[in-house]
Design an enzyme around this catalytic site. Structure first.
Site, PDB file in Angstrom:
ATOM      1  N   LYS A 118       0.821  -1.214   0.000  1.00  0.00           N
ATOM      2  CA  LYS A 118       0.000   0.000   0.000  1.00  0.00           C
ATOM      3  C   LYS A 118       0.850   1.256   0.000  1.00  0.00           C
ATOM      4  O   LYS A 118       0.478   2.255  -0.609  1.00  0.00           O
ATOM      5  CB  LYS A 118      -0.979   0.003   1.186  1.00  0.00           C
ATOM      6  CG  LYS A 118      -2.047  -1.075   1.031  1.00  0.00           C
ATOM      7  CD  LYS A 118      -3.317  -0.779   1.790  1.00  0.00           C
ATOM      8  CE  LYS A 118      -4.365  -1.824   1.400  1.00  0.00           C
ATOM      9  NZ  LYS A 118      -5.627  -1.644   2.073  1.00  0.00           N
ATOM     10  N   LYS A 201      -4.051  -9.946  -6.180  1.00  0.00           N
ATOM     11  CA  LYS A 201      -5.214 -10.242  -5.342  1.00  0.00           C
ATOM     12  C   LYS A 201      -6.411  -9.352  -5.711  1.00  0.00           C
ATOM     13  O   LYS A 201      -6.235  -8.157  -5.933  1.00  0.00           O
ATOM     14  CB  LYS A 201      -4.835  -9.980  -3.868  1.00  0.00           C
ATOM     15  CG  LYS A 201      -5.849 -10.457  -2.860  1.00  0.00           C
ATOM     16  CD  LYS A 201      -5.560  -9.894  -1.461  1.00  0.00           C
ATOM     17  CE  LYS A 201      -6.087  -8.484  -1.318  1.00  0.00           C
ATOM     18  NZ  LYS A 201      -6.639  -8.117  -0.015  1.00  0.00           N
ATOM     19  N   LYS A 204     -11.143  -4.621  -3.116  1.00  0.00           N
ATOM     20  CA  LYS A 204     -12.308  -3.751  -3.282  1.00  0.00           C
ATOM     21  C   LYS A 204     -11.911  -2.343  -3.658  1.00  0.00           C
ATOM     22  O   LYS A 204     -12.710  -1.582  -4.156  1.00  0.00           O
ATOM     23  CB  LYS A 204     -13.191  -3.786  -2.035  1.00  0.00           C
ATOM     24  CG  LYS A 204     -12.584  -3.194  -0.779  1.00  0.00           C
ATOM     25  CD  LYS A 204     -13.647  -3.080   0.302  1.00  0.00           C
ATOM     26  CE  LYS A 204     -13.405  -4.019   1.475  1.00  0.00           C
ATOM     27  NZ  LYS A 204     -12.208  -3.701   2.267  1.00  0.00           N
TER      28      LYS A 204
HETATM   29  P1  ATP Z   1      -8.755  -2.992   0.449  1.00  0.00           P
HETATM   30  O1  ATP Z   1      -8.648  -3.200  -1.026  1.00  0.00           O
HETATM   31  O2  ATP Z   1      -9.615  -1.833   0.833  1.00  0.00           O
HETATM   32  O3  ATP Z   1      -7.456  -3.020   1.164  1.00  0.00           O
HETATM   33  P2  ATP Z   1      -9.636  -5.713   0.625  1.00  0.00           P
HETATM   34  O4  ATP Z   1     -10.597  -5.941  -0.475  1.00  0.00           O
HETATM   35  O5  ATP Z   1      -8.291  -6.323   0.517  1.00  0.00           O
HETATM   36  O6  ATP Z   1      -9.568  -4.192   0.996  1.00  0.00           O
HETATM   37  P3  ATP Z   1     -10.064  -6.127   3.466  1.00  0.00           P
HETATM   38  O7  ATP Z   1     -11.076  -5.291   4.146  1.00  0.00           O
HETATM   39  O8  ATP Z   1      -8.646  -5.759   3.646  1.00  0.00           O
HETATM   40  O9  ATP Z   1     -10.382  -6.223   1.912  1.00  0.00           O
HETATM   41  O10 ATP Z   1     -10.266  -7.640   3.836  1.00  0.00           O
HETATM   42  C1  ATP Z   1     -11.359  -8.178   4.521  1.00  0.00           C
HETATM   43  C2  ATP Z   1     -11.292  -9.681   4.523  1.00  0.00           C
HETATM   44  O11 ATP Z   1     -11.452 -10.166   3.187  1.00  0.00           O
HETATM   45  C3  ATP Z   1      -9.955 -10.245   5.014  1.00  0.00           C
HETATM   46  O12 ATP Z   1     -10.216 -11.410   5.748  1.00  0.00           O
HETATM   47  C4  ATP Z   1      -9.220 -10.557   3.760  1.00  0.00           C
HETATM   48  O13 ATP Z   1      -8.261 -11.574   3.927  1.00  0.00           O
HETATM   49  C5  ATP Z   1     -10.362 -11.019   2.872  1.00  0.00           C
HETATM   50  N1  ATP Z   1     -10.031 -10.808   1.464  1.00  0.00           N
HETATM   51  C6  ATP Z   1      -9.855  -9.621   0.849  1.00  0.00           C
HETATM   52  N2  ATP Z   1      -9.580  -9.804  -0.446  1.00  0.00           N
HETATM   53  C7  ATP Z   1      -9.560 -11.145  -0.640  1.00  0.00           C
HETATM   54  C8  ATP Z   1      -9.321 -11.966  -1.782  1.00  0.00           C
HETATM   55  N3  ATP Z   1      -9.033 -11.427  -2.948  1.00  0.00           N
HETATM   56  N4  ATP Z   1      -9.387 -13.305  -1.640  1.00  0.00           N
HETATM   57  C9  ATP Z   1      -9.687 -13.864  -0.433  1.00  0.00           C
HETATM   58  N5  ATP Z   1      -9.915 -13.142   0.678  1.00  0.00           N
HETATM   59  C10 ATP Z   1      -9.862 -11.792   0.579  1.00  0.00           C
END
Ligand code: ATP
Ligand code: LTN
Length: 339
Positions: A118, A201, A204
């Protein structure tokens, strides 16, 4: 060893209200949360304090926080079974986070890959200190509840290791205070990759149009994104860890995470089929997951007062536990109790 006083092991997890939830969030986290809610004593929070480690618009943050809580319920969490709450509603999270920040070695924090990823996207001078200290706040979330298990996608495993190490360090310095938590990753779906770039990965907060399927995507749009997913020039449909085949592997993983079928059965099912068939099958199962979830979500958002009452109850239940742990940690660390 310190632990929660009930007889079921305790679970805690959270998702940042930093955007719209994706099928990555659902398959990596939410789906597991729902599956374990009757087996364990579960606490699920919307981690708004984590979301502000990158700039958020205030009105949007408020809105996304409510939407995330509604999505937890729409995905199948039962507020009478699981405790659902907003992280910032319980001041103990911020208070313990500060105490843990003071115990967290910079070396450990700088090794966190989420921080490296990040911060690489910003200019060094303007990176907020919160992004570096993020794992100490996450440790506070987990340790306040004496959580035994933390269901997350595998990108969070390093933060869990950090939490254990920090808890151990605190216990060693100030006496047994915290339970050491274990990570819980789903068997399939622990890392869903971007549809447009299957080596990164799914996230969102990624802007590109065909990167992620959002849980609230119009069903036709969700289907379209999957039909456009990047694959390769091979033909064989099988699970593979080869970088070149990451796109097909990702589609198979999504299929497996939704259907819970074994890899062998899935490969046999697609043995004489083409990539178009695979994409259609994945689109069908994603759409049939989203459809009922969206219906419940819109119902909940229209039901005045319900969501607030769930979050109020969650705050009361979670707050009592968090405050007791915080008090004990403060005493152990040597803070003068107010008279
Ligand atoms: P951001 O993009 O805002 O950093 P993010 O989409 O990575 O967010 P988080 O809020 O950081 O989402 O993650 C919430 C939960 O969803 C965590 O348990 C994380 O491991 C899971 N998660 C997020 N993205 C994935 C993915 N691509 N595959 C599996 N699990 C995910
Ligand atoms: N860091 C997590 C979100 C998170 C979390 C937690 C997960 C914050 N606090 C406590 C589990 C337990 C992420 O997914 N980025």
């Amino acid at each position: 060893m310190v632990s929660n006083s009930g007889n079921k092991p305790r679970v805690l997890s959270g998702i940042q209200p930093s955007g719209n939830l994706t099928i990555g969030n659902y398959l990596g986290a939410l789906k597991q949360w729902v599956e374990v809610q009757r087996q364990f004593d579960c606490f699920y929070c919307v981690v708004d304090l984590h979301a502000i480690t990158v700039a958020q618009n205030p009105d949007e943050l408020r809105q996304k926080t409510r939407e995330s809580a509604a999505m937890y319920i729409a995905a199948g969490l039962d507020p009478e079974v699981s405790t659902i709450f907003v992280q910032s509603h319980i001041a103990a999270h911020s208070e313990l986070a500060w105490m843990l920040t003071c115990m967290a070695p910079l070396g450990w924090l700088h090794r966190m890959t989420q921080f490296k990823d990040k911060s690489a996207k910003q200019s060094q001078e303007s990176i907020g200190a919160g992004l570096l200290n993020y794992p100490s706040l996450m440790a506070a979330d987990i340790l306040l509840y004496h959580a035994d298990l933390v269901p997350v996608g595998d990108d969070q495993n390093q933060h869990l290791e950090f939490t254990r190490d920090l808890a151990q360090r605190f216990n060693h310095a100030y006496g047994e205070t915290f339970t050491l938590p274990s990570v819980m990753n789903p068997e399939a779906g622990a890392r869903i990759m971007g549809l447009d770039n299957p080596t990164a990965k799914m996230s969102k907060s990624e802007d590109s149009e065909n990167h992620a399927v959002f849980l609230l995507d119009d069903l036709a749009a969700a289907r379209r994104k999957i039909m456009r997913a990047v694959t390769d020039s091979h033909r064989e449909i099988r699970f593979s860890s080869e970088r070149e085949r990451a796109g097909v592997n990702n589609l198979l993983t999504i299929y497996q995470a939704i259907t819970d079928e074994s890899s062998a059965d899935i490969e046999a099912h697609f043995a004489d089929k083409g990539y178009g068939d695979l994409k259609r099958a994945v689109a069908d199962c994603v759409v049939s997951t989203l459809e009922p979830l969206q219906a419940r979500y819109y119902e909940l958002m229209n039901e005045k007062g319900y969501l607030d009452s769930v979050l109020k109850l969650g705050r009361e239940k979670a707050g009592a536990i968090a405050e007791a742990t915080l008090k004990r940690a403060q005493e152990n660390m040597g803070f003068l109790a107010p008279s």
